[in-house]
Design a protein around this motif. Structure first.
Motif, PDB file in Angstrom:
ATOM      1  N   LYS A  34       0.757  -1.276  -0.103  1.00  0.00           N
ATOM      2  CA  LYS A  34      -0.072   0.199  -0.033  1.00  0.00           C
ATOM      3  C   LYS A  34       1.002   1.187  -0.108  1.00  0.00           C
ATOM      4  CE  LYS A  34      -4.078  -2.225   2.370  1.00  0.00           C
ATOM      5  NZ  LYS A  34      -4.706  -1.986   3.395  1.00  0.00           N
ATOM      6  N   ASP A  35       0.478   2.250  -0.843  1.00  0.00           N
ATOM      7  CA  ASP A  35       1.143   3.678  -0.858  1.00  0.00           C
ATOM      8  C   ASP A  35       0.084   4.388  -1.765  1.00  0.00           C
ATOM      9  OD1 ASP A  35       2.684   5.857  -1.168  1.00  0.00           O
ATOM     10  OD2 ASP A  35       4.478   4.846  -2.076  1.00  0.00           O
ATOM     11  N   ALA A  36      -0.575   5.148  -0.833  1.00  0.00           N
ATOM     12  CA  ALA A  36      -1.489   5.924  -1.540  1.00  0.00           C
ATOM     13  C   ALA A  36      -1.203   7.219  -2.478  1.00  0.00           C
ATOM     14  CB  ALA A  36      -2.687   6.765  -0.470  1.00  0.00           C
ATOM     15  N   SER A  37       0.093   7.467  -2.149  1.00  0.00           N
ATOM     16  CA  SER A  37       0.574   8.523  -3.093  1.00  0.00           C
ATOM     17  C   SER A  37       1.092   8.007  -4.276  1.00  0.00           C
ATOM     18  CB  SER A  37       1.824   9.422  -2.319  1.00  0.00           C
ATOM     19  OG  SER A  37       2.820   8.170  -2.037  1.00  0.00           O
ATOM     20  N   LYS A  38       1.364   6.744  -4.555  1.00  0.00           N
ATOM     21  CA  LYS A  38       1.983   6.231  -5.548  1.00  0.00           C
ATOM     22  C   LYS A  38       1.271   4.965  -6.295  1.00  0.00           C
ATOM     23  CE  LYS A  38       6.706   7.733  -4.248  1.00  0.00           C
ATOM     24  NZ  LYS A  38       7.841   7.407  -3.893  1.00  0.00           N
ATOM     25  N   PRO A  39       0.001   5.268  -6.956  1.00  0.00           N
ATOM     26  CA  PRO A  39      -0.599   4.063  -7.396  1.00  0.00           C
ATOM     27  C   PRO A  39       0.465   2.971  -8.275  1.00  0.00           C
ATOM     28  CG  PRO A  39      -1.716   5.929  -7.753  1.00  0.00           C
ATOM     29  CD  PRO A  39      -0.363   6.332  -7.690  1.00  0.00           C
ATOM     30  N   PHE A  40      -0.033   1.802  -8.149  1.00  0.00           N
ATOM     31  CA  PHE A  40       0.578   0.597  -8.829  1.00  0.00           C
ATOM     32  C   PHE A  40      -0.010   0.385 -10.145  1.00  0.00           C
ATOM     33  CE2 PHE A  40       2.341  -3.406  -9.842  1.00  0.00           C
ATOM     34  CZ  PHE A  40       3.475  -3.577  -9.306  1.00  0.00           C
ATOM     35  N   ARG A  41       0.795   0.607 -11.328  1.00  0.00           N
ATOM     36  CA  ARG A  41       0.320   0.312 -12.466  1.00  0.00           C
ATOM     37  C   ARG A  41       0.916  -0.918 -13.153  1.00  0.00           C
ATOM     38  NH1 ARG A  41       1.520   5.120 -15.620  1.00  0.00           N
ATOM     39  NH2 ARG A  41       0.077   4.298 -17.329  1.00  0.00           N
ATOM     40  N   VAL A  42      -0.113  -1.538 -13.939  1.00  0.00           N
ATOM     41  CA  VAL A  42       0.539  -2.681 -14.753  1.00  0.00           C
ATOM     42  C   VAL A  42       0.075  -2.442 -16.151  1.00  0.00           C
ATOM     43  CG1 VAL A  42       0.710  -5.125 -14.911  1.00  0.00           C
ATOM     44  CG2 VAL A  42       0.201  -4.135 -12.747  1.00  0.00           C
ATOM     45  N   ILE A  43       0.716  -2.539 -17.281  1.00  0.00           N
ATOM     46  CA  ILE A  43       0.566  -2.374 -18.700  1.00  0.00           C
ATOM     47  C   ILE A  43       0.556  -3.736 -19.225  1.00  0.00           C
ATOM     48  CG2 ILE A  43       0.827  -1.216 -20.779  1.00  0.00           C
ATOM     49  CD1 ILE A  43       0.309   0.752 -18.866  1.00  0.00           C
ATOM     50  N   GLY A  44      -0.551  -4.097 -19.713  1.00  0.00           N
ATOM     51  CA  GLY A  44      -0.635  -5.468 -20.343  1.00  0.00           C
ATOM     52  C   GLY A  44      -1.079  -5.431 -21.902  1.00  0.00           C
ATOM     53  N   GLU A  45      -1.267  -6.464 -22.205  1.00  0.00           N
ATOM     54  CA  GLU A  45      -1.968  -6.663 -23.816  1.00  0.00           C
ATOM     55  C   GLU A  45      -3.423  -6.002 -23.787  1.00  0.00           C
ATOM     56  OE1 GLU A  45      -0.460  -7.450 -26.494  1.00  0.00           O
ATOM     57  OE2 GLU A  45       1.327  -8.124 -25.428  1.00  0.00           O
ATOM     58  N   HIS A  46      -3.686  -4.931 -24.282  1.00  0.00           N
ATOM     59  CA  HIS A  46      -5.124  -4.322 -24.598  1.00  0.00           C
ATOM     60  C   HIS A  46      -5.634  -3.702 -23.313  1.00  0.00           C
ATOM     61  CE1 HIS A  46      -4.808  -6.355 -28.413  1.00  0.00           C
ATOM     62  NE2 HIS A  46      -4.990  -7.497 -27.788  1.00  0.00           N
ATOM     63  N   THR A  47      -5.021  -3.770 -22.241  1.00  0.00           N
ATOM     64  CA  THR A  47      -5.749  -3.434 -20.977  1.00  0.00           C
ATOM     65  C   THR A  47      -4.630  -2.791 -20.031  1.00  0.00           C
ATOM     66  OG1 THR A  47      -5.544  -5.597 -19.621  1.00  0.00           O
ATOM     67  CG2 THR A  47      -7.632  -4.974 -20.688  1.00  0.00           C
ATOM     68  N   SER A  48      -4.792  -1.865 -18.970  1.00  0.00           N
ATOM     69  CA  SER A  48      -3.934  -1.366 -17.946  1.00  0.00           C
ATOM     70  C   SER A  48      -4.542  -1.428 -16.708  1.00  0.00           C
ATOM     71  CB  SER A  48      -3.770  -0.010 -18.284  1.00  0.00           C
ATOM     72  OG  SER A  48      -2.972   0.903 -17.164  1.00  0.00           O
ATOM     73  N   VAL A  49      -3.807  -1.805 -15.682  1.00  0.00           N
ATOM     74  CA  VAL A  49      -4.570  -2.236 -14.462  1.00  0.00           C
ATOM     75  C   VAL A  49      -3.788  -1.037 -13.376  1.00  0.00           C
ATOM     76  CG1 VAL A  49      -4.547  -3.587 -12.386  1.00  0.00           C
ATOM     77  CG2 VAL A  49      -4.823  -4.544 -14.528  1.00  0.00           C
ATOM     78  N   LYS A  50      -4.710  -0.569 -12.474  1.00  0.00           N
ATOM     79  CA  LYS A  50      -4.363   0.641 -11.500  1.00  0.00           C
ATOM     80  C   LYS A  50      -4.724   0.195 -10.190  1.00  0.00           C
ATOM     81  CE  LYS A  50      -4.563   5.585 -10.727  1.00  0.00           C
ATOM     82  NZ  LYS A  50      -4.789   6.833 -11.315  1.00  0.00           N
ATOM     83  N   VAL A  51      -3.942   0.243  -8.991  1.00  0.00           N
ATOM     84  CA  VAL A  51      -4.206  -0.126  -7.700  1.00  0.00           C
ATOM     85  C   VAL A  51      -3.346   0.601  -6.702  1.00  0.00           C
ATOM     86  CG1 VAL A  51      -4.967  -2.557  -8.279  1.00  0.00           C
ATOM     87  CG2 VAL A  51      -2.772  -2.106  -7.512  1.00  0.00           C
ATOM     88  N   LEU A  52      -3.865   0.591  -5.439  1.00  0.00           N
ATOM     89  CA  LEU A  52      -3.160   1.466  -4.536  1.00  0.00           C
ATOM     90  C   LEU A  52      -2.469   0.196  -3.537  1.00  0.00           C
ATOM     91  CD1 LEU A  52      -5.528   4.408  -3.385  1.00  0.00           C
ATOM     92  CD2 LEU A  52      -3.522   4.465  -4.853  1.00  0.00           C
TER      93      LEU A  52
END
Length: 310
Positions: free
Chosen positions: A152-170
């Motif tokens: 967890k890090d509210a100031s820096k979201p975690f992003r994953v770039i994949g095929e056709h989609t992108s995921v974003k979480v805290l």
């Protein structure tokens, strides 16, 4: 969101909004081949226009065919270099260290990132990130499948770039499946996850929800028992209405074999089954019985799926 020349220019000049940046990065991740082809096509067209234009020069000043061919080769070479530069070294990224971890068929790997996030990389997968990870943002690129236990890090979201989609979480736990030429599948075990497709549409998922895309087209969002979908960590194969093509790819990665179909009608089938630490023969025995096909395992790592039994 449509990717235009103006948007790409904004990206490389550093003037994109966060949403525009994410869309361009997804496009770069999935469309590098077509990008390159487009550039080379433009170069060839421009070159042809020059070559085909009547030369109003005296014979003594005309280039020979040999020199024109050399000029064409050099122009294409520099065009290829431009593509590579734009893809990997623009925006001052020449001096950045890029880290790539990949797994071969039948192997998994556990990575602990500098922010405390733990990533379990499934077989036949690749994860890429640069040395700036965790400074201003936490960004990785995934080809394949991985289980993310995000710190967890509210100031820096975690992003994953994949095929056709992108995921974003805290900070959450999710399984992300994004193999090339396979359906995209996101399953959430804990917390809340945002996933954005290549059209810019955002979907929010919570624990025990799953969403799928097939060939870049939205397929389904459903409630599942999320734990079932990380069984691969313990060598469990789960097929849940899985298209035959995808099931074959999974078997190839797990058992390090190459599967060949003699009967293309098998591709119309779907597979629903669970295998726990079974041998290749045991898996094929069960599938051939339920889907009614013959098979042959050849010692050189080949598997032949033959005509459907009558």
């Amino acid at each position: 969101m449509k990717i235009t020349t103006e948007l790409v220019e904004k990206y490389y000049s550093g003037h994109c909004s966060p949403e525009e940046k994410m869309q361009v990065e997804m496009w770069l991740h999935a469309e590098s081949d077509s990008k390159e082809a487009s550039v080379l096509k433009d170069v060839r067209e421009n070159l042809s226009a020059v070559i085909d234009e009547p030369l109003q020069l005296k014979k003594a000043y005309r280039l020979s065919v040999k020199w024109m061919s050399l000029a064409a080769s050099l122009l294409l070479f520099f065009a290829m270099g431009w593509v590579v530069y734009q893809e990997f070294y623009s925006k001052g990224e020449l001096d950045k260290m890029v880290y790539i971890r990949s797994t071969v068929s039948g192997k998994q790997e556990i990575l602990k990132m500098t922010d405390g996030t733990v990533i379990t990389l499934n077989e036949g997968s690749e994860l890429k990130w640069d040395e700036d990870f965790g400074k201003n943002e936490r960004l990785v690129h995934l080809k394949g499948e991985a289980l993310f236990e995000v710190a967890k890090d509210a100031s820096k979201p975690f992003r994953v770039i994949g095929e056709h989609t992108s995921v974003k979480v805290l900070g959450t736990v999710f399984n992300y499946k994004s193999y090339t030429d396979s359906r995209v599948e996101l399953t959430v075990l804990e917390g809340k996850v945002s996933i954005t497709d290549h059209d810019g549409e955002e979907h929010i998922l919570v624990a025990n929800e799953q969403i799928r895309w097939s060939d870049g087209i939205f397929a389904a969002k459903s409630l599942v028992d999320a734990v079932d979908y990380i069984g691969w960590k313990d060598n469990i194969l789960l097929f849940d209405q899985t298209p035959m093509k995808e099931a074959i790819q999974t078997i190839e990665r797990r058992y390090r074999v190459s599967v060949h179909l003699k009967d293309q009608r098998l591709l119309a089938q779907t597979v629903s089954a669970t295998f726990e630490n079974n041998s290749l023969k045991e898996v094929l025995d069960m599938l051939s019985f339920s889907l009614k096909f013959n098979y042959e395992i050849i010692p050189n790592g080949q598997v032949i799926l033959d005509e459907i039994k009558k």
